[in-house]
Design a protein around this motif. Structure first.
Motif, PDB file in Angstrom:
ATOM      1  N   GLY A  62       0.799  -1.213   0.000  1.00  0.00           N
ATOM      2  CA  GLY A  62       0.000   0.000   0.000  1.00  0.00           C
ATOM      3  C   GLY A  62       0.833   1.264   0.000  1.00  0.00           C
ATOM      4  N   VAL A  63       0.371   2.249  -0.761  1.00  0.00           N
ATOM      5  CA  VAL A  63       1.053   3.540  -0.820  1.00  0.00           C
ATOM      6  C   VAL A  63       0.016   4.656  -0.886  1.00  0.00           C
ATOM      7  CG1 VAL A  63       1.277   3.512  -3.347  1.00  0.00           C
ATOM      8  CG2 VAL A  63       2.865   4.877  -1.985  1.00  0.00           C
ATOM      9  N   THR A  64       0.314   5.755  -0.219  1.00  0.00           N
ATOM     10  CA  THR A  64      -0.491   6.970  -0.292  1.00  0.00           C
ATOM     11  C   THR A  64       0.394   8.067  -0.860  1.00  0.00           C
ATOM     12  OG1 THR A  64      -1.820   6.345   1.619  1.00  0.00           O
ATOM     13  CG2 THR A  64      -1.814   8.679   1.020  1.00  0.00           C
ATOM     14  N   LEU A  65      -0.120   8.781  -1.855  1.00  0.00           N
ATOM     15  CA  LEU A  65       0.580   9.899  -2.475  1.00  0.00           C
ATOM     16  C   LEU A  65      -0.302  11.129  -2.344  1.00  0.00           C
ATOM     17  CD1 LEU A  65       2.961  10.991  -4.207  1.00  0.00           C
ATOM     18  CD2 LEU A  65       1.678  10.253  -6.229  1.00  0.00           C
ATOM     19  N   ARG A  66       0.269  12.226  -1.869  1.00  0.00           N
ATOM     20  CA  ARG A  66      -0.478  13.474  -1.686  1.00  0.00           C
ATOM     21  C   ARG A  66       0.227  14.617  -2.398  1.00  0.00           C
ATOM     22  NH1 ARG A  66      -0.454  15.122   4.146  1.00  0.00           N
ATOM     23  NH2 ARG A  66      -1.835  16.687   3.342  1.00  0.00           N
ATOM     24  N   ALA A  67      -0.556  15.599  -2.854  1.00  0.00           N
ATOM     25  CA  ALA A  67      -0.040  16.862  -3.370  1.00  0.00           C
ATOM     26  C   ALA A  67      -0.493  17.939  -2.391  1.00  0.00           C
ATOM     27  CB  ALA A  67      -0.572  17.146  -4.761  1.00  0.00           C
ATOM     28  N   VAL A  68       0.471  18.699  -1.850  1.00  0.00           N
ATOM     29  CA  VAL A  68       0.176  19.704  -0.830  1.00  0.00           C
ATOM     30  C   VAL A  68       0.742  21.050  -1.274  1.00  0.00           C
ATOM     31  CG1 VAL A  68       0.546  20.360   1.590  1.00  0.00           C
ATOM     32  CG2 VAL A  68       0.280  17.948   0.984  1.00  0.00           C
ATOM     33  N   ASP A  69      -0.081  22.096  -1.220  1.00  0.00           N
ATOM     34  CA  ASP A  69       0.372  23.444  -1.532  1.00  0.00           C
ATOM     35  C   ASP A  69       1.323  23.899  -0.422  1.00  0.00           C
ATOM     36  OD1 ASP A  69       0.134  26.506  -1.170  1.00  0.00           O
ATOM     37  OD2 ASP A  69      -0.670  26.162  -3.184  1.00  0.00           O
ATOM     38  N   GLU A  70       2.550  24.268  -0.794  1.00  0.00           N
ATOM     39  CA  GLU A  70       3.555  24.676   0.188  1.00  0.00           C
ATOM     40  C   GLU A  70       3.134  25.913   0.972  1.00  0.00           C
ATOM     41  OE1 GLU A  70       7.385  24.007   0.877  1.00  0.00           O
ATOM     42  OE2 GLU A  70       6.256  22.143   0.832  1.00  0.00           O
ATOM     43  N   LYS A  71       2.497  26.857   0.331  1.00  0.00           N
ATOM     44  CA  LYS A  71       2.149  28.119   0.979  1.00  0.00           C
ATOM     45  C   LYS A  71       0.986  27.952   1.958  1.00  0.00           C
ATOM     46  CE  LYS A  71       1.341  32.969  -0.063  1.00  0.00           C
ATOM     47  NZ  LYS A  71       1.203  33.968  -1.121  1.00  0.00           N
ATOM     48  N   ALA A 102       4.776  10.954   0.014  1.00  0.00           N
ATOM     49  CA  ALA A 102       4.425   9.541  -0.117  1.00  0.00           C
ATOM     50  C   ALA A 102       4.794   8.779   1.154  1.00  0.00           C
ATOM     51  CB  ALA A 102       5.142   8.924  -1.314  1.00  0.00           C
ATOM     52  N   ARG A 103       3.985   7.772   1.454  1.00  0.00           N
ATOM     53  CA  ARG A 103       4.211   6.898   2.608  1.00  0.00           C
ATOM     54  C   ARG A 103       3.573   5.543   2.312  1.00  0.00           C
ATOM     55  NH1 ARG A 103       4.317   8.427   8.405  1.00  0.00           N
ATOM     56  NH2 ARG A 103       3.883  10.508   7.634  1.00  0.00           N
ATOM     57  N   THR A 104       4.179   4.474   2.788  1.00  0.00           N
ATOM     58  CA  THR A 104       3.582   3.153   2.620  1.00  0.00           C
ATOM     59  C   THR A 104       2.593   2.888   3.748  1.00  0.00           C
ATOM     60  OG1 THR A 104       5.260   1.985   3.919  1.00  0.00           O
ATOM     61  CG2 THR A 104       5.698   2.250   1.553  1.00  0.00           C
ATOM     62  N   SER A 105       1.718   1.906   3.542  1.00  0.00           N
ATOM     63  CA  SER A 105       0.813   1.478   4.609  1.00  0.00           C
ATOM     64  C   SER A 105       1.565   0.632   5.627  1.00  0.00           C
ATOM     65  CB  SER A 105      -0.351   0.672   4.032  1.00  0.00           C
ATOM     66  OG  SER A 105      -1.095   1.473   3.157  1.00  0.00           O
ATOM     67  N   SER A 106       2.497  -0.201   5.129  1.00  0.00           N
ATOM     68  CA  SER A 106       3.357  -0.989   6.014  1.00  0.00           C
ATOM     69  C   SER A 106       4.608  -1.410   5.257  1.00  0.00           C
ATOM     70  CB  SER A 106       2.623  -2.230   6.537  1.00  0.00           C
ATOM     71  OG  SER A 106       2.346  -3.109   5.476  1.00  0.00           O
ATOM     72  N   GLY A 107       5.728  -1.409   5.947  1.00  0.00           N
ATOM     73  CA  GLY A 107       6.984  -1.847   5.358  1.00  0.00           C
ATOM     74  C   GLY A 107       7.738  -0.747   4.640  1.00  0.00           C
ATOM     75  N   THR A 108       8.828  -1.151   3.987  1.00  0.00           N
ATOM     76  CA  THR A 108       9.686  -0.205   3.262  1.00  0.00           C
ATOM     77  C   THR A 108       9.747  -0.584   1.793  1.00  0.00           C
ATOM     78  OG1 THR A 108      11.682  -1.492   3.711  1.00  0.00           O
ATOM     79  CG2 THR A 108      11.114   0.237   5.295  1.00  0.00           C
ATOM     80  N   ALA A 109      10.060   0.407   0.955  1.00  0.00           N
ATOM     81  CA  ALA A 109      10.118   0.170  -0.492  1.00  0.00           C
ATOM     82  C   ALA A 109      10.953   1.241  -1.165  1.00  0.00           C
ATOM     83  CB  ALA A 109       8.713   0.174  -1.085  1.00  0.00           C
ATOM     84  N   LYS A 110      11.476   0.897  -2.332  1.00  0.00           N
ATOM     85  CA  LYS A 110      12.074   1.877  -3.236  1.00  0.00           C
ATOM     86  C   LYS A 110      10.944   2.377  -4.121  1.00  0.00           C
ATOM     87  CE  LYS A 110      16.500  -0.464  -3.650  1.00  0.00           C
ATOM     88  NZ  LYS A 110      17.418  -1.122  -4.601  1.00  0.00           N
ATOM     89  N   ALA A 111      11.018   3.664  -4.495  1.00  0.00           N
ATOM     90  CA  ALA A 111       9.968   4.226  -5.338  1.00  0.00           C
ATOM     91  C   ALA A 111      10.562   5.114  -6.424  1.00  0.00           C
ATOM     92  CB  ALA A 111       8.993   5.018  -4.507  1.00  0.00           C
ATOM     93  N   VAL A 112       9.807   5.236  -7.509  1.00  0.00           N
ATOM     94  CA  VAL A 112      10.133   6.145  -8.604  1.00  0.00           C
ATOM     95  C   VAL A 112       8.949   7.082  -8.760  1.00  0.00           C
ATOM     96  CG1 VAL A 112      10.596   6.325 -11.071  1.00  0.00           C
ATOM     97  CG2 VAL A 112      11.582   4.444  -9.759  1.00  0.00           C
ATOM     98  N   LEU A 113       9.233   8.392  -8.714  1.00  0.00           N
ATOM     99  CA  LEU A 113       8.215   9.416  -8.878  1.00  0.00           C
ATOM    100  C   LEU A 113       8.474  10.141 -10.193  1.00  0.00           C
ATOM    101  CD1 LEU A 113       5.856  11.029  -7.437  1.00  0.00           C
ATOM    102  CD2 LEU A 113       7.643  12.630  -6.725  1.00  0.00           C
ATOM    103  N   GLY A 114       7.548   9.995 -11.145  1.00  0.00           N
ATOM    104  CA  GLY A 114       7.657  10.658 -12.438  1.00  0.00           C
ATOM    105  C   GLY A 114       6.773  11.886 -12.489  1.00  0.00           C
ATOM    106  N   LEU A 115       7.277  12.971 -13.071  1.00  0.00           N
ATOM    107  CA  LEU A 115       6.549  14.237 -13.121  1.00  0.00           C
ATOM    108  C   LEU A 115       6.323  14.660 -14.562  1.00  0.00           C
ATOM    109  CD1 LEU A 115       8.737  15.951 -10.418  1.00  0.00           C
ATOM    110  CD2 LEU A 115       6.435  15.046 -10.075  1.00  0.00           C
ATOM    111  N   ARG A 116       5.102  15.129 -14.869  1.00  0.00           N
ATOM    112  CA  ARG A 116       4.748  15.630 -16.201  1.00  0.00           C
ATOM    113  C   ARG A 116       4.012  16.947 -16.062  1.00  0.00           C
ATOM    114  NH1 ARG A 116       5.675  12.381 -20.149  1.00  0.00           N
ATOM    115  NH2 ARG A 116       4.389  13.417 -21.682  1.00  0.00           N
TER     116      ARG A 116
END
Length: 118
Positions: A62-71, A102-116
């Motif tokens: 499991g993974v959760t990805l969020r977009a948060v406005d810095e300001k 990003a954060r996993t639900s449980s455990g550790t993982a390597k991740a790749v984040l692609g931006l467009r």
């Protein structure tokens, strides 16, 4: 992290022509866990949107990805998935600085984040 990259590309192409919309901005490597938040901060140009697509590999589930406005610290978008997730952040006429978290639900993982830029 080839499995993470393939999951990221799969998530990016899951919508109608998503992978072919916009321009690739970059790719980030992240280390994910359930105890620490991994993040990447990006500038979104005025009047544009930035799509972020994450794929992971490893012993995590499991993974959760969020977009948060810095300001304002407002959450702009959130997604959950078993091994991938995708979010979108759009800016007004002045642009925006957005943190992708990003954060996993449980455990550790390597991740790749692609931006467009969309």
């Amino acid at each position: 992290a080839p499995l993470a990259a393939s999951r990221m590309l799969s998530r990016a192409s899951s919508g109608p022509n998503e992978l072919f919309d916009g321009t690739a901005v970059g790719v980030r490597a992240l280390s994910l866990s359930d105890t620490a938040l991994a993040s990447s901060t990006e500038d979104v140009p005025p009047g544009a949107c930035l799509g972020a697509y994450l794929g992971m590999e490893g012993a995590a589930s499991g993974v959760t990805l969020r977009a948060v406005d810095e300001k304002s610290q407002d959450e702009l978008d959130r997604a959950h998935g078993e091994s991938s997730a995708g979010v979108r952040a759009c800016a007004g006429p002045k642009g925006a600085r957005v943190r992708f978290e990003a954060r996993t639900s449980s455990g550790t993982a390597k991740a790749v984040l692609g931006l467009r830029k969309l």
